[in-house]
Motif scaffolding. Structure first.
Motif, short mmCIF file in Angstrom:
data_model
loop_
_atom_site.label_atom_id
_atom_site.label_comp_id
_atom_site.label_asym_id
_atom_site.label_seq_id
_atom_site.Cartn_x
_atom_site.Cartn_y
_atom_site.Cartn_z
N PRO A 112 0.92 -1.43 -0.03
CA PRO A 112 -0.02 -0.12 0.02
C PRO A 112 0.84 1.23 -0.03
N GLN A 113 2.02 1.49 0.65
CA GLN A 113 2.77 2.49 0.65
C GLN A 113 3.64 2.91 -0.48
N LEU A 114 3.83 1.72 -1.21
CA LEU A 114 4.63 1.63 -2.46
C LEU A 114 3.66 2.44 -3.40
N ILE A 115 2.24 1.83 -3.56
CA ILE A 115 1.17 2.25 -4.38
C ILE A 115 1.15 3.75 -4.12
N ARG A 116 1.20 4.19 -2.92
CA ARG A 116 1.16 5.64 -2.44
C ARG A 116 2.17 6.38 -3.05
N LEU A 117 3.25 5.94 -3.04
CA LEU A 117 4.64 6.67 -3.55
C LEU A 117 4.38 6.74 -4.87
N ARG A 118 3.98 5.81 -5.62
CA ARG A 118 4.07 5.88 -7.17
C ARG A 118 2.78 6.69 -7.71
N SER A 119 1.69 6.62 -6.82
CA SER A 119 0.58 7.59 -7.18
C SER A 119 1.16 8.89 -7.29
N ILE A 120 1.65 9.14 -6.15
CA ILE A 120 1.86 10.73 -5.99
C ILE A 120 3.28 11.18 -6.99
N ALA A 121 4.10 10.04 -7.31
CA ALA A 121 5.11 10.47 -8.50
C ALA A 121 4.45 10.51 -10.04
N GLU A 122 3.34 9.82 -9.95
CA GLU A 122 2.70 9.93 -11.40
C GLU A 122 2.06 11.44 -11.52
N ARG A 123 1.98 12.16 -10.36
CA ARG A 123 1.43 13.41 -10.60
C ARG A 123 2.61 14.47 -10.52
N ILE A 124 3.56 14.21 -9.93
CA ILE A 124 4.68 15.04 -9.91
C ILE A 124 5.59 15.08 -11.14
N VAL A 125 6.01 13.83 -11.68
CA VAL A 125 6.91 13.69 -12.88
C VAL A 125 6.48 14.41 -13.92
N PRO A 126 5.20 14.57 -14.60
CA PRO A 126 4.76 15.20 -15.67
C PRO A 126 5.14 16.93 -15.51
N GLN A 127 5.21 17.34 -14.22
CA GLN A 127 5.33 18.76 -13.85
C GLN A 127 6.88 18.96 -14.00
N SER A 128 7.72 17.97 -14.29
CA SER A 128 9.25 18.33 -13.96
C SER A 128 9.75 18.56 -15.35
N LEU A 129 9.03 18.23 -16.52
CA LEU A 129 9.58 18.22 -17.91
C LEU A 129 10.05 19.52 -18.27
N PRO A 130 8.97 20.70 -17.89
CA PRO A 130 9.63 21.97 -18.38
C PRO A 130 10.82 22.34 -17.79
N TRP A 131 11.24 21.78 -16.58
CA TRP A 131 12.48 22.26 -15.77
C TRP A 131 13.75 21.74 -16.67
N ASN A 132 13.42 20.46 -17.25
CA ASN A 132 14.68 19.92 -17.92
C ASN A 132 14.31 18.86 -18.77
N PRO A 133 14.65 19.28 -20.15
CA PRO A 133 14.16 18.33 -21.12
C PRO A 133 14.63 16.97 -21.39
N ARG A 134 15.64 16.78 -20.57
CA ARG A 134 16.18 15.40 -20.32
C ARG A 134 15.26 14.51 -19.53
N ALA A 135 14.32 15.00 -19.01
CA ALA A 135 13.49 14.34 -17.87
C ALA A 135 12.50 13.63 -18.70
N LYS A 136 12.07 13.88 -19.96
CA LYS A 136 11.28 13.18 -20.57
C LYS A 136 11.56 11.71 -21.07
N GLN A 137 13.06 11.61 -21.25
CA GLN A 137 13.63 10.43 -21.74
C GLN A 137 14.08 9.71 -20.49
N TRP A 138 14.07 9.99 -19.32
CA TRP A 138 14.48 9.36 -18.14
C TRP A 138 13.65 8.20 -17.87
N ARG A 139 14.05 7.12 -17.45
CA ARG A 139 13.37 5.95 -17.12
C ARG A 139 13.26 5.79 -15.54
N TRP A 140 12.22 6.61 -15.38
CA TRP A 140 11.62 6.71 -13.89
C TRP A 140 11.20 5.63 -13.28
#
Length: 326
Positions: A112-140
């Motif tokens: 359950p807590q890993l599901i929680r972390l990944r759910s939060i990451a799924e919302r944060i990761v897309p917000q990161s792309l304008p900060w660094n163009p390389r983030a789009k190709q990172w294997r998160w």
């Protein structure tokens, strides 16, 4: 977000029917790439990668960006290969996850807590792309380790891990977890590790060797061989303050309350009894940090109010189950 943005090494993890699941950790059947390094790092791994920035509203002049303000990165970073740093980060990360798995400390995908972390990451990761163009190709990747350390980190290239202790002992709510994750991701986005390794290596080589930076040469090669330092790297107070601001904006754009940074650092201060935890050794003092966060809240409050909010909230982490034989 696209399903290919997050890649988890525990896809074949144990489910609730697995006899090892009650403990919740380390019973998955995933295969992890072997790398160099160990599981328990000695560094202040509350460092992370992704910095935050968002697209400018359509009716807003390009120079009037809404959000936090941070300066340009160090020019020295350009002399260190981003591919090399990301490769070293991935190798160290996989080695740590493999070690955790061998010790029965790697959370299965259905925890359950890993599901929680990944759910939060799924919302944060897309917000990161304008900060660094390389983030789009990172294997998160996002993983959870059964350890009582008050710790979390994000390796270069988007490799995120939380230690169970920071979730349980601080009784973090989702907004506070997002604040930590945003901070760590911000370190990666702003390439603080790349910059710090370049500065460290340049200092060691001495002034006479700095000329080689102009052609990369030995300096670039030497830094790429310093992958193990990613586990012991500490950042400057300026880097940490920048990660606070960028992380706060990332969380706000993801729909998490940016004011959670205040309660988070109050909890951390109480847990450490006034002395900074290992991973906070280079951070500004707690009171100063809280004041800085409060001063910057107006810059992201409007972003948060307009952001799409999470449809699901998760309970705080329960106590870590006692393992057999412990």
């Amino acid at each position: 977000m696209p399903s290919d943005l997050l890649e988890y090494p525990c896809a074949a993890a144990a489910d609730a029917s697995n006899p090892g699941y009650p403990g919740g950790f380390g019973r998955c059947a995933c295969c992890l790439e072997t790398g160099a390094g160990g599981f328990r790092p000695s560094r202040r791994l509350f460092t992370g990668l992704l910095g935050a920035a968002a697209l400018t509203p359509a009716m807003t002049p390009a120079w009037a960006r809404e959000g936090v303000e941070v300066g340009k990165g160090s020019m020295l970073a350009q002399f260190v290969s981003p591919e090399g740093i990301e490769r070293s980060g991935a190798q160290n990360y996989q080695a740590m996850m493999q070690k955790a798995q061998q010790q029965g400390a790697l959370a299965p995908a259905r925890h359950p807590q890993l599901i929680r972390l990944r759910s939060i990451a799924e919302r944060i990761v897309p917000q990161s792309l304008p900060w660094n163009p390389r983030a789009k190709q990172w294997r998160w990747e996002v993983n959870l380790i059964a350890d009582e350390q008050l710790n979390a980190f994000c390796m270069p290239g988007g490799k995120i891990a939380f230690f169970y202790g920071i979730l349980e002992k601080l009784k973090l709510n989702d907004d506070e977890v997002a604040t930590i994750m945003g901070h760590e991701v911000a370190h990666a986005l702003r390439e603080h590790a790349r910059e710090r390794l370049a500065k460290t290596n340049a200092t060691r080589l001495g002034a006479g060797a700095l000329s080689s930076l102009l052609g990369l040469g030995n300096v670039g090669d030497a830094v790429l061989n310093m992958g193990g330092q990613l586990l012991t790297l500490t950042f400057s107070r300026e880097d940490e303050s920048e990660a606070d601001l960028v992380g706060m904006e990332l969380a706000a754009r993801a729909g998490y309350d940016p004011s959670a940074g205040v309660s988070l650092w109050e909890k951390m201060g109480a847990a450490s009894k006034g002395a900074p935890p290992q991973w906070l050794s280079t951070h500004p003092a707690g009171k100063t940090r809280i004041q800085d966060i409060q001063a910057s809240l107006p810059k992201v409050q409007g972003i948060f109010e307009r952001a799409d909010k999470p449809s699901q909230r998760f309970p705080v982490a329960p106590p870590l189950p006692v393992r057999r034989g412990s």
